[in-house]
Write a protein that holds these residues in place. Structure first.
Motif, PDB file in Angstrom:
ATOM      1  N   SER A 175       1.000  -1.031  -0.037  1.00 28.71           N
ATOM      2  CA  SER A 175      -0.093   0.006  -0.047  1.00 28.71           C
ATOM      3  C   SER A 175       0.915   1.358  -0.030  1.00 28.71           C
ATOM      4  N   GLN A 176       2.134   1.030   0.575  1.00 28.64           N
ATOM      5  CA  GLN A 176       3.001   2.346   0.584  1.00 28.64           C
ATOM      6  C   GLN A 176       3.474   2.829  -0.688  1.00 28.64           C
ATOM      7  N   ILE A 177       3.671   1.758  -1.535  1.00 34.61           N
ATOM      8  CA  ILE A 177       4.107   2.099  -2.903  1.00 34.61           C
ATOM      9  C   ILE A 177       2.971   2.576  -3.638  1.00 34.61           C
ATOM     10  N   MET A 178       1.531   2.011  -3.390  1.00 34.52           N
ATOM     11  CA  MET A 178       0.482   2.551  -4.167  1.00 34.52           C
ATOM     12  C   MET A 178       0.382   4.067  -3.925  1.00 34.52           C
ATOM     13  N   ASP A 179       0.504   4.299  -2.603  1.00 32.03           N
ATOM     14  CA  ASP A 179       0.268   5.708  -2.117  1.00 32.03           C
ATOM     15  C   ASP A 179       1.194   6.741  -2.987  1.00 32.03           C
ATOM     16  N   TRP A 180       2.580   6.096  -3.056  1.00 35.21           N
ATOM     17  CA  TRP A 180       3.439   7.109  -3.597  1.00 35.21           C
ATOM     18  C   TRP A 180       3.090   7.181  -5.343  1.00 35.21           C
ATOM     19  N   MET A 181       2.743   5.981  -5.928  1.00 36.61           N
ATOM     20  CA  MET A 181       2.332   6.064  -7.112  1.00 36.61           C
ATOM     21  C   MET A 181       1.061   7.043  -7.201  1.00 36.61           C
ATOM     22  N   MET A 182       0.127   6.939  -6.464  1.00 42.59           N
ATOM     23  CA  MET A 182      -1.107   7.856  -6.669  1.00 42.59           C
ATOM     24  C   MET A 182      -0.444   9.367  -6.326  1.00 42.59           C
ATOM     25  N   ASP A 183       0.226   9.617  -5.338  1.00 41.09           N
ATOM     26  CA  ASP A 183       0.665  10.910  -5.084  1.00 41.09           C
ATOM     27  C   ASP A 183       1.628  11.530  -6.345  1.00 41.09           C
ATOM     28  N   THR A 184       2.428  10.771  -6.999  1.00 40.61           N
ATOM     29  CA  THR A 184       3.093  11.243  -7.987  1.00 40.61           C
ATOM     30  C   THR A 184       2.323  11.504  -9.162  1.00 40.61           C
ATOM     31  N   TYR A 185       1.307  10.583  -9.446  1.00 41.68           N
ATOM     32  CA  TYR A 185       0.121  10.718 -10.492  1.00 41.68           C
ATOM     33  C   TYR A 185      -0.506  12.166 -10.469  1.00 41.68           C
ATOM     34  N   LEU A 186      -1.110  12.087  -9.086  1.00 40.14           N
ATOM     35  CA  LEU A 186      -1.671  13.585  -8.729  1.00 40.14           C
ATOM     36  C   LEU A 186      -1.023  14.800  -9.271  1.00 40.14           C
ATOM     37  N   ASN A 187       0.323  14.690  -8.721  1.00 38.56           N
ATOM     38  CA  ASN A 187       1.221  16.027  -9.014  1.00 38.56           C
ATOM     39  C   ASN A 187       1.810  16.033 -10.138  1.00 38.56           C
ATOM     40  N   THR A 188       1.605  15.236 -11.111  1.00 41.60           N
ATOM     41  CA  THR A 188       1.844  15.233 -12.451  1.00 41.60           C
ATOM     42  C   THR A 188       0.692  15.453 -13.460  1.00 41.60           C
ATOM     43  N   HIS A 189      -0.312  15.674 -13.024  1.00 41.08           N
ATOM     44  CA  HIS A 189      -1.562  15.723 -13.574  1.00 41.08           C
ATOM     45  C   HIS A 189      -2.475  16.875 -13.428  1.00 41.08           C
ATOM     46  N   GLU A 190      -2.940  17.672 -14.367  1.00 40.42           N
ATOM     47  CA  GLU A 190      -3.462  18.956 -14.077  1.00 40.42           C
ATOM     48  C   GLU A 190      -4.978  18.654 -13.886  1.00 40.42           C
ATOM     49  N   GLY A 191      -5.863  19.561 -13.356  1.00 31.41           N
ATOM     50  CA  GLY A 191      -7.363  19.243 -13.317  1.00 31.41           C
ATOM     51  C   GLY A 191      -8.002  19.663 -12.057  1.00 31.41           C
ATOM     52  N   VAL A 192      -9.268  20.330 -12.119  1.00 31.80           N
ATOM     53  CA  VAL A 192      -9.645  20.715 -10.874  1.00 31.80           C
ATOM     54  C   VAL A 192     -10.556  19.570 -10.009  1.00 31.80           C
ATOM     55  N   THR A 193     -10.564  18.458 -10.657  1.00 35.70           N
ATOM     56  CA  THR A 193     -11.124  17.162 -10.261  1.00 35.70           C
ATOM     57  C   THR A 193      -9.985  16.447  -9.668  1.00 35.70           C
ATOM     58  N   LYS A 194      -8.916  16.766  -9.180  1.00 37.32           N
ATOM     59  CA  LYS A 194      -7.780  16.176  -8.978  1.00 37.32           C
ATOM     60  C   LYS A 194      -8.033  14.841  -8.102  1.00 37.32           C
ATOM     61  N   GLN A 195      -9.052  15.014  -7.152  1.00 35.51           N
ATOM     62  CA  GLN A 195      -8.969  13.979  -6.220  1.00 35.51           C
ATOM     63  C   GLN A 195      -9.824  12.927  -6.672  1.00 35.51           C
ATOM     64  N   GLY A 196     -10.025  12.985  -7.688  1.00 39.90           N
ATOM     65  CA  GLY A 196     -10.984  11.679  -8.424  1.00 39.90           C
ATOM     66  C   GLY A 196     -10.026  11.139  -9.119  1.00 39.90           C
ATOM     67  N   LEU A 197      -8.796  11.708  -9.183  1.00 41.73           N
ATOM     68  CA  LEU A 197      -7.698  10.717  -9.692  1.00 41.73           C
ATOM     69  C   LEU A 197      -7.186   9.763  -8.834  1.00 41.73           C
ATOM     70  N   ARG A 198      -7.239   9.783  -7.622  1.00 39.27           N
ATOM     71  CA  ARG A 198      -6.968   8.922  -6.545  1.00 39.27           C
ATOM     72  C   ARG A 198      -7.250   7.570  -7.266  1.00 39.27           C
ATOM     73  N   SER A 199      -8.187   7.202  -7.758  1.00 41.03           N
ATOM     74  CA  SER A 199      -8.572   5.958  -8.329  1.00 41.03           C
ATOM     75  C   SER A 199      -7.629   5.446  -9.572  1.00 41.03           C
ATOM     76  N   VAL A 200      -6.351   6.192  -9.604  1.00 41.45           N
ATOM     77  CA  VAL A 200      -5.543   5.776 -10.849  1.00 41.45           C
ATOM     78  C   VAL A 200      -4.962   4.434 -10.226  1.00 41.45           C
ATOM     79  N   VAL A 201      -4.829   4.171  -9.152  1.00 45.00           N
ATOM     80  CA  VAL A 201      -4.525   2.749  -8.247  1.00 45.00           C
ATOM     81  C   VAL A 201      -5.206   2.498  -7.145  1.00 45.00           C
ATOM     82  N   THR A 202      -5.177   1.094  -7.051  1.00 43.92           N
ATOM     83  CA  THR A 202      -5.960   0.631  -5.805  1.00 43.92           C
ATOM     84  C   THR A 202      -4.982  -0.336  -4.885  1.00 43.92           C
TER      85      THR A 202
END
Ligand code: NAD
Length: 451
Positions: A175-202
């Motif tokens: 889960s730690q690796i997934m948290d880092w993946m999610m955080d990296t994805y969020l920080n490299t993607h634009e968008g006002v609905t960024k929190q919805g992008l958390r579903s990029v990894v499970t």
């Protein structure tokens, strides 16, 4: 051409195309060849259209990335990573990320194929994928692991996405690796609905949007499958003798949950050795062993000072008489010699592809019931689906709801497999693929091939 298979009696017609040639893997020893052989066998049983067989025999996309990471001592090291997107006819690609020194493109292709089959068997709206990095994660510090994960995620950033391809944990990741993946994805993607992008990894931690029940889900799924199918073999879970190969996420949780149902864990093996109980009526406390493994990352040293336990060779571990044996380590560990040694009535595949085809044939001859991986270990991806749904809709489900949904999904799948095994007169392994591929064929036939 007509699709003459169809386990639910639906036989849609379609325009056929000739079988694609040269698409099957040449190396018969490869893990991917093993996966494709299982797919082909089920396609033949089902009389599935040749074009679907050809499509399922190859991944849609294959990506290899080489990327540098700065180590703690200031030097740089180049790592090789993979992402295979096998199929997305049913929904976004879905599959784990593995960190292992033996990771290869071929293994990723096999594991991605199995994900397609697993999601189809569970009737999840997901396709199949797998990825990973060729690395011994145990040799990296936490900060090196974080930099590697962030850089790998950045390399995959245009390839994954919450509606396109959704990674999850696998061997060597957490889960730690997934948290880092999610955080990296969020920080490299634009968008006002960024929190919805958390579903990029499970498979994330609860604090970062993970789901209740995800951590134990694969082990929980194995327990539900056994509760449903062991009566076929007249084995009551209460009092049954159990041995487990691999005591990580899958093996450890499966053993502890089954112990809670009254099973007795009598043997365990991991990459550092094997141990078993001395007395026939003894048992290893799975919860206590899990605490030891959480601290030391292996079962080594657990038997010290415990007179009721003995450390044994791999051969003696496999020869230990049990009702149920769960291989939950790496692929192809149950070879033909191991299948000769095994003294179990049922083998429940906790890990992916644990048995070679030769071992499987021998187990069939020896009347050992083999419960297939795409059924047994589908609990993880099923709860991953629930995590994805919760992230997308901004709600949180309680554990009781997650487990109830998991049980319903997996028990229904187990029933479909049992029915198909009887209907087609095939073993449960083939039946599981038959059920999965039947679902995929219907989707292909309904949608047709673009353009
Ligand atoms: P893990 O890394 O948590 O545990 C792996 C275990 O295998 C460890 O106990 C390790 O010691 C053991 N192992 C490794 N090499 C070994 C060897 N040579 N001999 C004996 N033991 C060895 O991994 P996991 O997540 O539990 O995954 C295990 C299997 O289950 C893999 O095939 C994985 O793809 C599959 N799987 C995992 C999940 C999940 O949710 N984690 C879901 C579906 C399938």
């Amino acid at each position: 051409m007509r699709y003459e298979g169809g386990i639910l009696g639906v036989q849609p017609s379609f325009s056929g195309m000739p079988p694609a040639e040269g698409l099957e893997p040449k190396d018969r020893e490869s893990l991917f060849a093993m996966a494709v052989e299982a797919v082909n066998r089920a396609c033949e049983v089902l009389k599935a259209p040749e074009y679907v067989k050809a499509i399922l025999g190859q991944p849609k996309n294959e990506l290899i990335v080489n990327f540098p990471v700065q180590l703690d001592n200031g030097t740089y090291k180049l790592f090789k990573g993979y992402r295979i997107q096998h199929n997305n006819i049913l929904g976004p690609y879905k599959g784990g990320i593995r960190y292992h020194p033996d990771m290869s493109l071929d293994d990723c292709k096999a594991l991605a194929t199995w994900m397609t089959m697993k999601c189809a068997l569970m009737r999840l709206p997901f396709g199949g994928a797998k990825g990973g990095v060729k690395v011994n994660a145990r040799e990296l510090s936490a900060s090196e692991l974080m930099r590697l994960t962030r850089r790998f995620t950045a390399a995959l950033a245009d390839t994954i996405g919450p509606d396109y391809d959704i990674p999850a944990p696998d061997v060597g990741t957490s889960s730690q690796i997934m948290d880092w993946m999610m955080d990296t994805y969020l920080n490299t993607h634009e968008g006002v609905t960024k929190q919805g992008l958390r579903s990029v990894v499970t498979g994330k931690s609860l604090a970062c949007g993970g789901s209740e029940g995800r951590e134990k889900a694969t082990g929980q799924g194995i327990a539900y499958v056994l509760q449903e199918l062991l009566p076929e073999f007249f084995i009551p879970i209460a009092g049954m003798r159990l041995s487990v190969l691999g005591f990580g996420n899958v093996g450890g949780h499966a053993a502890a949950i089954l112990q809670g149902l009254g099973a007795r864990l009598v043997g365990v093996m991991d990459h550092t050795g094997a141990l078993r109980t001395r007395a026939a009526d003894g048992a290893i406390d799975a919860e206590d062993l899990a605490r030891h493994v959480a601290g030391t990352r292996s079962i080594q040293g657990y038997a010290e000072g415990k007179t009721w336990l003995e450390t044994v060779s791999a051969e003696d571990f496999y020869k230990t008489p049990v009702d149920v044996f769960i291989p939950a380590a790496l692929e192809r560990m149950v070879t033909r010699p191991v299948a000769e040694w095994l003294n179990c009535r049922v083998l429940a595949e906790g890990g992916n592809g644990p048995c070679t085809p030769e071992a499987n044939a021998l187990l069939r001859e020896r009347n050992v019931g083999v419960l297939p991986a795409i059924l047994c270990n589908a609990g993880g991806v099923t709860v991953s689906y629930m995590e994805w749904v919760q992230n997308k809709s901004g709600v949180r489900w309680e554990l009781a709801r997650v487990n109830a949904e998991l049980k319903k999904t997996i028990v229904n799948a187990a029933r479909r497999v049992r029915l198909a095994a009887h209907q087609y007169g095939v073993d449960m392994g083939t039946a599981a693929y038959v059920v999965a591929i039947d679902h995929l064929v219907k989707a292909y036939v309904q949608r047709g091939i673009f353009p």
